[in-house]
Design a protein around this motif. Structure first.
Motif, PDB file in Angstrom:
ATOM      1  N   ILE A  51      -6.447   0.968   7.627  1.00  0.00           N
ATOM      2  CA  ILE A  51      -5.128   0.343   7.817  1.00  0.00           C
ATOM      3  C   ILE A  51      -4.745  -0.461   6.584  1.00  0.00           C
ATOM      4  N   GLU A  52      -5.690  -1.245   6.059  1.00  0.00           N
ATOM      5  CA  GLU A  52      -5.426  -2.036   4.856  1.00  0.00           C
ATOM      6  C   GLU A  52      -5.097  -1.135   3.674  1.00  0.00           C
ATOM      7  N   ASP A  53      -5.889  -0.083   3.493  1.00  0.00           N
ATOM      8  CA  ASP A  53      -5.648   0.845   2.386  1.00  0.00           C
ATOM      9  C   ASP A  53      -4.276   1.508   2.507  1.00  0.00           C
ATOM     10  N   ALA A  54      -3.877   1.857   3.720  1.00  0.00           N
ATOM     11  CA  ALA A  54      -2.562   2.477   3.938  1.00  0.00           C
ATOM     12  C   ALA A  54      -1.436   1.512   3.559  1.00  0.00           C
ATOM     13  N   LYS A  55      -1.584   0.218   3.909  1.00  0.00           N
ATOM     14  CA  LYS A  55      -0.578  -0.776   3.526  1.00  0.00           C
ATOM     15  C   LYS A  55      -0.476  -0.884   2.005  1.00  0.00           C
ATOM     16  N   ILE A  56      -1.613  -0.891   1.350  1.00  0.00           N
ATOM     17  CA  ILE A  56      -1.633  -1.029  -0.106  1.00  0.00           C
ATOM     18  C   ILE A  56      -1.014   0.205  -0.766  1.00  0.00           C
ATOM     19  N   ILE A  57      -1.342   1.374  -0.285  1.00  0.00           N
ATOM     20  CA  ILE A  57      -0.778   2.609  -0.845  1.00  0.00           C
ATOM     21  C   ILE A  57       0.733   2.628  -0.650  1.00  0.00           C
ATOM     22  N   HIS A  58       1.202   2.173   0.503  1.00  0.00           N
ATOM     23  CA  HIS A  58       2.646   2.081   0.758  1.00  0.00           C
ATOM     24  C   HIS A  58       3.297   1.127  -0.248  1.00  0.00           C
ATOM     25  N   LEU A  59       2.669  -0.015  -0.477  1.00  0.00           N
ATOM     26  CA  LEU A  59       3.171  -0.993  -1.444  1.00  0.00           C
ATOM     27  C   LEU A  59       3.234  -0.395  -2.855  1.00  0.00           C
ATOM     28  N   ILE A  60       2.210   0.320  -3.228  1.00  0.00           N
ATOM     29  CA  ILE A  60       2.145   0.917  -4.567  1.00  0.00           C
ATOM     30  C   ILE A  60       3.223   1.980  -4.746  1.00  0.00           C
ATOM     31  N   LYS A  61       3.462   2.780  -3.714  1.00  0.00           N
ATOM     32  CA  LYS A  61       4.504   3.808  -3.794  1.00  0.00           C
ATOM     33  C   LYS A  61       5.885   3.191  -3.952  1.00  0.00           C
ATOM     34  N   LYS A  62       6.113   2.024  -3.331  1.00  0.00           N
ATOM     35  CA  LYS A  62       7.404   1.340  -3.454  1.00  0.00           C
ATOM     36  C   LYS A  62       7.599   0.743  -4.846  1.00  0.00           C
ATOM     37  N   ASP A  63       6.522   0.402  -5.529  1.00  0.00           N
ATOM     38  CA  ASP A  63       6.590  -0.226  -6.856  1.00  0.00           C
ATOM     39  C   ASP A  63       6.675   0.859  -7.929  1.00  0.00           C
ATOM     40  N   SER A  64       7.867   1.394  -8.122  1.00  0.00           N
ATOM     41  CA  SER A  64       8.053   2.495  -9.076  1.00  0.00           C
ATOM     42  C   SER A  64       8.037   2.015 -10.528  1.00  0.00           C
ATOM     43  N   ALA A  65       8.134   0.723 -10.759  1.00  0.00           N
ATOM     44  CA  ALA A  65       8.147   0.185 -12.119  1.00  0.00           C
ATOM     45  C   ALA A  65       6.754   0.207 -12.756  1.00  0.00           C
ATOM     46  N   ASN A  66       5.703   0.254 -11.948  1.00  0.00           N
ATOM     47  CA  ASN A  66       4.336   0.217 -12.473  1.00  0.00           C
ATOM     48  C   ASN A  66       3.554   1.447 -12.058  1.00  0.00           C
ATOM     49  N   THR A  67       2.593   1.813 -12.895  1.00  0.00           N
ATOM     50  CA  THR A  67       1.697   2.918 -12.587  1.00  0.00           C
ATOM     51  C   THR A  67       0.336   2.335 -12.249  1.00  0.00           C
ATOM     52  N   GLN A  99      -3.665   2.517 -10.990  1.00  0.00           N
ATOM     53  CA  GLN A  99      -4.866   3.338 -11.022  1.00  0.00           C
ATOM     54  C   GLN A  99      -5.784   2.833  -9.909  1.00  0.00           C
ATOM     55  N   VAL A 100      -6.534   3.738  -9.324  1.00  0.00           N
ATOM     56  CA  VAL A 100      -7.470   3.343  -8.284  1.00  0.00           C
ATOM     57  C   VAL A 100      -8.862   3.251  -8.897  1.00  0.00           C
ATOM     58  N   SER A 101      -9.556   2.211  -8.544  1.00  0.00           N
ATOM     59  CA  SER A 101     -10.913   2.002  -9.029  1.00  0.00           C
ATOM     60  C   SER A 101     -11.899   2.650  -8.066  1.00  0.00           C
ATOM     61  N   SER A 102     -13.015   3.068  -8.584  1.00  0.00           N
ATOM     62  CA  SER A 102     -14.061   3.616  -7.712  1.00  0.00           C
ATOM     63  C   SER A 102     -14.670   2.517  -6.847  1.00  0.00           C
ATOM     64  N   ASN A 103     -14.358   1.271  -7.146  1.00  0.00           N
ATOM     65  CA  ASN A 103     -14.866   0.137  -6.382  1.00  0.00           C
ATOM     66  C   ASN A 103     -13.928  -0.289  -5.253  1.00  0.00           C
ATOM     67  N   GLY A 104     -12.832   0.444  -5.029  1.00  0.00           N
ATOM     68  CA  GLY A 104     -11.986   0.179  -3.869  1.00  0.00           C
ATOM     69  C   GLY A 104     -10.826  -0.763  -4.079  1.00  0.00           C
ATOM     70  N   PHE A 105     -10.343  -0.920  -5.297  1.00  0.00           N
ATOM     71  CA  PHE A 105      -9.145  -1.719  -5.542  1.00  0.00           C
ATOM     72  C   PHE A 105      -8.232  -0.932  -6.471  1.00  0.00           C
ATOM     73  N   TRP A 106      -6.981  -1.359  -6.567  1.00  0.00           N
ATOM     74  CA  TRP A 106      -6.000  -0.720  -7.418  1.00  0.00           C
ATOM     75  C   TRP A 106      -5.593  -1.706  -8.509  1.00  0.00           C
ATOM     76  N   TYR A 107      -5.159  -1.182  -9.653  1.00  0.00           N
ATOM     77  CA  TYR A 107      -4.736  -2.071 -10.736  1.00  0.00           C
ATOM     78  C   TYR A 107      -3.696  -1.389 -11.609  1.00  0.00           C
ATOM     79  N   THR A 108      -2.884  -2.246 -12.247  1.00  0.00           N
ATOM     80  CA  THR A 108      -1.882  -1.769 -13.187  1.00  0.00           C
ATOM     81  C   THR A 108      -1.838  -2.732 -14.363  1.00  0.00           C
ATOM     82  N   TYR A 109      -1.670  -2.175 -15.550  1.00  0.00           N
ATOM     83  CA  TYR A 109      -1.582  -3.001 -16.753  1.00  0.00           C
ATOM     84  C   TYR A 109      -0.175  -3.586 -16.868  1.00  0.00           C
ATOM     85  N   ILE A 110      -0.096  -4.879 -17.056  1.00  0.00           N
ATOM     86  CA  ILE A 110       1.163  -5.554 -17.330  1.00  0.00           C
ATOM     87  C   ILE A 110       1.320  -5.658 -18.849  1.00  0.00           C
ATOM     88  N   ASN A 111       0.225  -5.943 -19.518  1.00  0.00           N
ATOM     89  CA  ASN A 111       0.186  -6.016 -20.975  1.00  0.00           C
ATOM     90  C   ASN A 111      -1.093  -5.328 -21.426  1.00  0.00           C
TER      91      ASN A 111
END
Length: 176
Positions: free
Chosen positions: A47-63, A65-77
């Motif tokens: 359920i938590e992962d589904a919420k996060i994936i939904h959030l990421i799909k809505k954030d079209s300004a950032n790309t 990446q999923v970590s093998s450790n179970g978190f997502w990240y995007t470079y700002i700088n």
């Protein structure tokens, strides 16, 4: 005299008897309870992962990446030049904040201040322990972290609730 002999004889007879081991009052939890707990935890994580994936799909300004450790990240700088990344034992200085998934500030950068952290030698948010190793000096990354990689079923005992996923924007300012 007879009393002393009887007392001595009774101590010898009863003192040498074998002690019976005591049985536990409460039986061990059944394996079905443990299996059910694991099943519920997996469901909660999905359920938590589904919420996060939904959030990421809505954030079209950032790309993200999923970590093998179970978190997502995007470079700002992101720094393209070759610089070293932190490794175990290095002392890093970071600035970071913590928000909920809706970008409501839980702990501001000012509130948390500058943190000096020894890689893999100190207790810190588990996802950030791994995430900081991806960074070079000067880079800023936003991490989206499910509760099982953040503060888990206990929260932080203050502002972060039970099973609360968080976002954290981290800037690596120095590596020693």
């Amino acid at each position: 005299m007879r009393i002393r002999i009887l007392l001595l004889l009774s101590i010898v007879c009863f003192g040498c008897s074998k002690i019976k081991p005591r049985r536990p009052i409460n039986p061990k939890p059944s394996t079905t309870i443990l299996k059910e707990t694991i099943k519920e935890s997996k469901k909660l994580n999905q359920i938590e992962d589904a919420k996060i994936i939904h959030l990421i799909k809505k954030d079209s300004a950032n790309t993200y990446q999923v970590s093998s450790n179970g978190f997502w990240y995007t470079y700002i700088n992101k720094t393209e030049e070759e610089k070293p990344k932190p490794k175990t034992g290095d002392i890093v200085t970071i600035e970071y904040n913590i928000t909920d998934l809706n970008d409501e500030i839980i702990y501001s950068k000012e509130e948390l201040g500058t943190k000096t952290y020894t890689i893999d030698k100190e207790d810190f948010i588990s996802a950030l322990q791994v995430g900081i190793k991806l960074m070079k000096v000067g880079e800023t990354i936003t991490f989206v972290i499910p509760s099982y990689n953040a503060f888990g079923i206990s929260g932080d005992g203050n502002k972060i609730g039970i099973n609360q996923s968080i976002k954290s924007t981290v800037t690596l300012t120095n590596i020693k």
